[in-house]
Design a protein around this motif. Structure first.
Motif, PDB file in Angstrom:
ATOM      1  N   GLN A 208       0.854  -1.194   0.000  1.00  0.00           N
ATOM      2  CA  GLN A 208       0.000   0.000   0.000  1.00  0.00           C
ATOM      3  C   GLN A 208       0.885   1.238   0.000  1.00  0.00           C
ATOM      4  OE1 GLN A 208      -3.558   0.471   0.085  1.00  0.00           O
ATOM      5  NE2 GLN A 208      -2.864   2.573  -0.279  1.00  0.00           N
ATOM      6  N   GLU A 209       0.644   2.147  -0.967  1.00  0.00           N
ATOM      7  CA  GLU A 209       1.411   3.396  -1.014  1.00  0.00           C
ATOM      8  C   GLU A 209       1.012   4.271   0.175  1.00  0.00           C
ATOM      9  OE1 GLU A 209       0.665   5.659  -4.557  1.00  0.00           O
ATOM     10  OE2 GLU A 209       1.717   7.406  -3.762  1.00  0.00           O
ATOM     11  N   VAL A 210       1.997   4.758   0.910  1.00  0.00           N
ATOM     12  CA  VAL A 210       1.729   5.642   2.057  1.00  0.00           C
ATOM     13  C   VAL A 210       2.591   6.891   1.915  1.00  0.00           C
ATOM     14  CG1 VAL A 210       1.716   5.871   4.572  1.00  0.00           C
ATOM     15  CG2 VAL A 210       1.273   3.635   3.524  1.00  0.00           C
ATOM     16  N   PRO A 211       2.005   8.024   1.485  1.00  0.00           N
ATOM     17  CA  PRO A 211       2.792   9.244   1.293  1.00  0.00           C
ATOM     18  C   PRO A 211       3.351   9.761   2.623  1.00  0.00           C
ATOM     19  CG  PRO A 211       0.638   9.417   0.235  1.00  0.00           C
ATOM     20  CD  PRO A 211       0.601   8.201   1.103  1.00  0.00           C
ATOM     21  N   ALA A 212       4.389  10.585   2.522  1.00  0.00           N
ATOM     22  CA  ALA A 212       4.986  11.202   3.707  1.00  0.00           C
ATOM     23  C   ALA A 212       3.924  11.957   4.491  1.00  0.00           C
ATOM     24  CB  ALA A 212       6.097  12.163   3.282  1.00  0.00           C
ATOM     25  N   PHE A 213       4.006  11.880   5.799  1.00  0.00           N
ATOM     26  CA  PHE A 213       3.119  12.576   6.752  1.00  0.00           C
ATOM     27  C   PHE A 213       1.725  11.961   6.860  1.00  0.00           C
ATOM     28  CE2 PHE A 213       5.924  15.996   4.985  1.00  0.00           C
ATOM     29  CZ  PHE A 213       6.784  16.062   6.066  1.00  0.00           C
ATOM     30  N   PHE A 214       1.408  10.962   6.011  1.00  0.00           N
ATOM     31  CA  PHE A 214       0.105  10.308   6.119  1.00  0.00           C
ATOM     32  C   PHE A 214       0.120   9.337   7.289  1.00  0.00           C
ATOM     33  CE2 PHE A 214      -2.709  10.557   2.157  1.00  0.00           C
ATOM     34  CZ  PHE A 214      -2.296  11.842   1.853  1.00  0.00           C
ATOM     35  N   PRO A 215      -1.025   9.125   7.931  1.00  0.00           N
ATOM     36  CA  PRO A 215      -1.083   8.115   9.004  1.00  0.00           C
ATOM     37  C   PRO A 215      -1.020   6.686   8.443  1.00  0.00           C
ATOM     38  CG  PRO A 215      -3.253   9.096   8.629  1.00  0.00           C
ATOM     39  CD  PRO A 215      -2.294   9.821   7.729  1.00  0.00           C
ATOM     40  N   THR A 216      -0.981   5.718   9.320  1.00  0.00           N
ATOM     41  CA  THR A 216      -0.977   4.309   8.906  1.00  0.00           C
ATOM     42  C   THR A 216      -2.338   3.970   8.295  1.00  0.00           C
ATOM     43  OG1 THR A 216       0.394   3.880  10.817  1.00  0.00           O
ATOM     44  CG2 THR A 216      -0.561   1.957   9.742  1.00  0.00           C
ATOM     45  N   PRO A 217      -2.341   3.302   7.133  1.00  0.00           N
ATOM     46  CA  PRO A 217      -3.630   2.962   6.514  1.00  0.00           C
ATOM     47  C   PRO A 217      -4.426   1.980   7.376  1.00  0.00           C
ATOM     48  CG  PRO A 217      -1.797   2.576   5.002  1.00  0.00           C
ATOM     49  CD  PRO A 217      -1.207   2.833   6.344  1.00  0.00           C
ATOM     50  N   ALA A 218      -5.711   1.887   7.081  1.00  0.00           N
ATOM     51  CA  ALA A 218      -6.571   0.920   7.775  1.00  0.00           C
ATOM     52  C   ALA A 218      -6.088  -0.497   7.465  1.00  0.00           C
ATOM     53  CB  ALA A 218      -8.014   1.108   7.315  1.00  0.00           C
ATOM     54  N   ALA A 219      -6.228  -1.385   8.429  1.00  0.00           N
ATOM     55  CA  ALA A 219      -5.810  -2.783   8.228  1.00  0.00           C
ATOM     56  C   ALA A 219      -6.590  -3.387   7.062  1.00  0.00           C
ATOM     57  CB  ALA A 219      -6.060  -3.577   9.498  1.00  0.00           C
ATOM     58  N   ASN A 220      -5.911  -4.203   6.291  1.00  0.00           N
ATOM     59  CA  ASN A 220      -6.544  -4.836   5.123  1.00  0.00           C
ATOM     60  C   ASN A 220      -6.009  -6.251   5.002  1.00  0.00           C
ATOM     61  OD1 ASN A 220      -7.625  -5.468   2.594  1.00  0.00           O
ATOM     62  ND2 ASN A 220      -5.948  -4.468   1.506  1.00  0.00           N
ATOM     63  N   ILE A 221      -6.492  -7.141   5.873  1.00  0.00           N
ATOM     64  CA  ILE A 221      -5.917  -8.489   5.904  1.00  0.00           C
ATOM     65  C   ILE A 221      -6.556  -9.432   4.896  1.00  0.00           C
ATOM     66  CG2 ILE A 221      -4.976  -8.600   8.263  1.00  0.00           C
ATOM     67  CD1 ILE A 221      -7.764  -9.802   9.054  1.00  0.00           C
ATOM     68  N   ASP A 222      -7.812  -9.145   4.528  1.00  0.00           N
ATOM     69  CA  ASP A 222      -8.529 -10.134   3.716  1.00  0.00           C
ATOM     70  C   ASP A 222      -8.327  -9.960   2.220  1.00  0.00           C
ATOM     71  OD1 ASP A 222      -9.719 -11.660   5.751  1.00  0.00           O
ATOM     72  OD2 ASP A 222     -11.159 -10.058   6.118  1.00  0.00           O
ATOM     73  N   ASN A 223      -7.766  -8.832   1.813  1.00  0.00           N
ATOM     74  CA  ASN A 223      -7.688  -8.570   0.375  1.00  0.00           C
ATOM     75  C   ASN A 223      -6.385  -7.853   0.044  1.00  0.00           C
ATOM     76  OD1 ASN A 223      -8.450  -8.395  -2.312  1.00  0.00           O
ATOM     77  ND2 ASN A 223      -9.755  -6.590  -1.996  1.00  0.00           N
ATOM     78  N   PRO A 224      -5.238  -8.526   0.221  1.00  0.00           N
ATOM     79  CA  PRO A 224      -3.963  -7.861  -0.039  1.00  0.00           C
ATOM     80  C   PRO A 224      -3.848  -7.426  -1.504  1.00  0.00           C
ATOM     81  CG  PRO A 224      -3.647 -10.219   0.298  1.00  0.00           C
ATOM     82  CD  PRO A 224      -5.071  -9.918   0.641  1.00  0.00           C
ATOM     83  N   LEU A 225      -3.200  -6.276  -1.713  1.00  0.00           N
ATOM     84  CA  LEU A 225      -3.055  -5.754  -3.063  1.00  0.00           C
ATOM     85  C   LEU A 225      -2.063  -6.597  -3.863  1.00  0.00           C
ATOM     86  CD1 LEU A 225      -2.749  -1.898  -2.410  1.00  0.00           C
ATOM     87  CD2 LEU A 225      -4.797  -3.326  -2.588  1.00  0.00           C
ATOM     88  N   THR A 226      -2.425  -6.851  -5.116  1.00  0.00           N
ATOM     89  CA  THR A 226      -1.498  -7.516  -6.037  1.00  0.00           C
ATOM     90  C   THR A 226      -1.568  -6.797  -7.376  1.00  0.00           C
ATOM     91  OG1 THR A 226      -3.129  -9.069  -6.936  1.00  0.00           O
ATOM     92  CG2 THR A 226      -1.928  -9.772  -4.946  1.00  0.00           C
ATOM     93  N   GLN A 227      -0.472  -6.912  -8.149  1.00  0.00           N
ATOM     94  CA  GLN A 227      -0.470  -6.293  -9.487  1.00  0.00           C
ATOM     95  C   GLN A 227      -1.656  -6.748 -10.301  1.00  0.00           C
ATOM     96  OE1 GLN A 227       3.184  -7.090 -11.611  1.00  0.00           O
ATOM     97  NE2 GLN A 227       4.406  -5.983 -10.087  1.00  0.00           N
ATOM     98  N   GLU A 228      -1.900  -8.063 -10.249  1.00  0.00           N
ATOM     99  CA  GLU A 228      -2.962  -8.648 -11.078  1.00  0.00           C
ATOM    100  C   GLU A 228      -4.347  -8.198 -10.610  1.00  0.00           C
ATOM    101  OE1 GLU A 228      -0.367 -10.107  -9.822  1.00  0.00           O
ATOM    102  OE2 GLU A 228       0.682 -11.151 -11.436  1.00  0.00           O
ATOM    103  N   GLY A 229      -4.526  -8.146  -9.274  1.00  0.00           N
ATOM    104  CA  GLY A 229      -5.824  -7.744  -8.716  1.00  0.00           C
ATOM    105  C   GLY A 229      -6.133  -6.287  -9.017  1.00  0.00           C
ATOM    106  N   ILE A 230      -5.114  -5.423  -8.877  1.00  0.00           N
ATOM    107  CA  ILE A 230      -5.301  -3.991  -9.133  1.00  0.00           C
ATOM    108  C   ILE A 230      -5.662  -3.752 -10.597  1.00  0.00           C
ATOM    109  CG2 ILE A 230      -4.110  -1.772  -9.229  1.00  0.00           C
ATOM    110  CD1 ILE A 230      -2.353  -2.907  -6.835  1.00  0.00           C
ATOM    111  N   GLU A 231      -4.920  -4.409 -11.494  1.00  0.00           N
ATOM    112  CA  GLU A 231      -5.167  -4.211 -12.926  1.00  0.00           C
ATOM    113  C   GLU A 231      -6.556  -4.737 -13.309  1.00  0.00           C
ATOM    114  OE1 GLU A 231      -3.963  -2.436 -15.093  1.00  0.00           O
ATOM    115  OE2 GLU A 231      -4.848  -3.217 -16.939  1.00  0.00           O
TER     116      GLU A 231
END
Lengths: 257, 351
Positions: B32-55
């Motif tokens: 997960q992309e996290v820009p500078a100064f942004f807080p920690t993203p919400a937990a996402n255990i059930d659906n991890p990001l993948t190149q194939e899934g995003i596309e």
């Protein structure tokens, strides 16, 4: 010698780490779990006038999720039935997605549970509805959970939840007749039921076991006035909670053998 | 010694037996992309990001097959060049042609929202959110059975679902998961303000800095932190009467979800990012311009029992006093929160 022992231990670990489920043995038993809908002591039937107290009902459907089933051994050990999300129902055809398609008429009151470890069992545990983990994420879809069976709909999807139970039909008090729809949903209305058997039952491969439980719709409708409130759902939160509690108290053991 | 060797040779075999027979490499994980100064993203255990899934999600997002009449995609109401809004108050392009009850929300920085989607938070997560607009007769009105059949008829989709998900199936669950993955990549942190914040050769002029200070003083209790939203629900005084129970409580705000009278008239805080793209404003798009929005906060706030306490900055009375100079400074500052690179990012565009 010690070295061999360690190697043997490693091999044992290597093999056991492959296991995903409990070991299936030839002594494992099978049980048919039946949820028999009733009205007091009579069978629950659709499309017929049925009197409960001062009201006459004509039911069109009864559908509810039974989930997270576990059998409790005499020593207290709980054996969970994997992936257990079962849609129990007696229903006329259901129009799904505002008429986009039709779910056919169906009667389903049995769940067959296989590979039950050989033991004496004294109780069953199950829940009405869908646990928060699966109810909060409609994409998880374990067991029979699906968007395709009409147990979610747009109203409920604008407010993430499966429909835990639905009971629909008409009700009359002799003066007026109303179409009613009494539904439960939302995590707070997920209810777990434990039913103790009159005596422990042996489950093993020697015979198939029958576990028959009654669901008394007269109890489900206790203190629910469907003439005054013909729609029970998320917008009628307190009535919906009464209804969910009623379901939890409406099951009884009919036969264990 | 010989026996020991045999046992040793056996070892890799037993471990190898644990592996799946499938030798394909599986989808490629994407952090997960996290820009500078942004807080920690919400937990996402059930659906991890993948190149194939995003596309796959991107392709589905822009595919009109996802509507009943194959005339609408998600992007029909969420245009990438408008920070995924549609520029109208209440869309009427849905299957029924009826105006919707609410303004199409912007889609960015959703990976940080764990407090509900939709203006009232009725949807628990992105994976569950998709089913409502997909099936609503006033929106895409898609028969989900039919959608599965339509996608199965496209060999490219068959291959992409196989590559993106372990069960490889074209299912409603996987459709929702792919859409959610794509949406979590919609990260917006490339505005002039961000570059100023990161000290990347960008500056804010005196008026913009004055606006920044005013927003921090008077608006940041709700438009909080680098997300410029607390992702919570507030009554900001645009209405005073919430007794209309029509349409399952759509006019009652967060109350529809919680049934708690303290939540009457509360709606989710919109981010202040990308406001130049996301007009008109509020949950029903009632304000066409930022000037109208600031005029509301200055002298239009309506008193009610659930009005947010931060809306009473006028010596305890309703309103947030702002003179004309202050409003202009705020508007200039808000313009620096515009992320044109996000709106033009080819990774987010139609395939």
């Amino acid at each position: 010698m010690k070295k061999y022992f360690i190697l043997a231990a490693i091999i044992a670990v290597a093999f056991t780490s492959c296991k995903k489920e409990t070991i299936v043995t030839e002594h494992d038993g099978e049980a048919t779990v039946q949820f028999d809908a009733k009205v007091n002591n009579n069978d629950f039937v659709l499309n017929q006038n049925i009197t409960i107290g001062a009201r006459t009902y004509n039911f069109k459907n009864l559908r509810y999720w039974v989930s997270n089933v576990a059998l409790v051994q005499a020593n207290g050990t709980e054996v969970s039935v994997p992936n257990s999300y079962f849609l129990l129902e007696e229903t006329n055809a259901v129009t799904v997605q505002d008429g986009a398609y039709t779910y056919p008429a169906s009667k389903r009151e049995n769940v067959v549970v296989k590979n039950i470890p050989q033991a004496d069992y004294k109780a069953i545990k199950f829940s009405i509805g869908v646990d928060a983990r699966h109810n909060d994420n409609l994409s998880l879809q374990a067991g029979e959970l699906s968007q395709l069976s009409g147990m979610t709909n747009v109203s409920w999807m604008w407010h993430t939840s499966y429909i835990f139970s639905t009971l629909q039909g008409t009700v009359s008090d002799g003066v007026s007749t109303k179409n009613f729809k009494a539904e439960t949903g939302l995590n707070t209305n997920y209810k777990t039921v434990t039913l103790n058997f009159p005596e422990a039952v042996k489950i093993n491969s020697a015979k198939s076991t029958n576990l028959i439980f009654g669901l008394d719709i007269a109890k489900v409708l206790q203190n629910i006035d469907l003439i005054t409130n013909p729609n029970v759902g998320a917008a009628q939160a307190s009535i919906m909670t009464t209804l969910a509690d009623n379901y939890a108290g409406a099951f009884s053991v009919q036969l264990v053998k | 010694m010989k026996r020991q060797l045999i046992i040793l040779l056996l070892l890799p075999a037993c471990f190898a037996a644990c592996r799946k027979t499938d030798t394909s490499r599986g989808p490629v994980p994407v952090p997960q992309e996290v820009p500078a100064f942004f807080p920690t993203p919400a937990a996402n255990i059930d659906n991890p990001l993948t190149q194939e899934g995003i596309e796959l999600g991107r392709r589905l997002f822009y595919d009109k097959r996802l509507s009943g009449l194959n005339q609408l995609s998600c992007a029909s109401c969420h245009h990438p060049d408008l920070a995924f809004t549609d520029g109208v108050a209440l869309s009427q392009i849905g299957a029924s042609g009826l105006p919707l009850h609410r303004n199409a929300p912007a889609l960015f920085n959703m990976a940080w929202n764990s407090n509900g989607f939709f203006w009232d938070g009725g949807s628990t997560n992105l994976e569950s959110q998709a089913f409502a607009p997909l099936t609503s007769p006033d929106e895409m009105h898609q028969n989900l059975f039919q959608l599965i059949d339509e996608l199965k008829a496209v060999p490219d989709y068959v291959r992409r679902f196989e590559e993106a998900f372990s069960d490889g199936e074209i299912s409603t669950g996987n459709i929702a998961r792919a859409l959610a993955q794509f949406q979590r990549t919609l990260v917006s942190a490339g505005s002039r303000y961000d570059r100023y914040r990161r000290r990347e050769e960008a500056s804010l002029n005196a008026q913009e800095l004055q606006g920044l200070q005013l927003v921090q003083q008077r608006c940041a209790s709700c438009h909080d932190g680098e997300l410029f939203t607390d992702n919570k629900y507030h009554n900001n005084g645009i209405d005073a009467d919430f007794s209309n129970e029509d349409a399952e409580g759509i006019y009652q705000g967060r109350f529809r979800v919680t049934r708690n009278p303290a939540d009457l008239g509360k709606f989710r805080t919109a981010s202040l990012r990308n406001l130049l793209f996301t007009a008109p404003y509020m949950h029903d798009g009632r304000f066409a311009t930022l000037q109208e929005v600031l005029d509301h906060y200055d002298h239009g706030v309506k008193e009610s029992t659930t009005l947010d306490p931060q809306m009473r900055q006028r010596a305890g009375q309703a309103g947030i006093p702002l003179d004309n100079n202050e409003k202009q400074a705020i508007i200039k500052y808000l313009a620096t929160l515009t992320d044109t690179a996000f709106a033009r990012n080819p990774r987010f565009a139609a395939p």
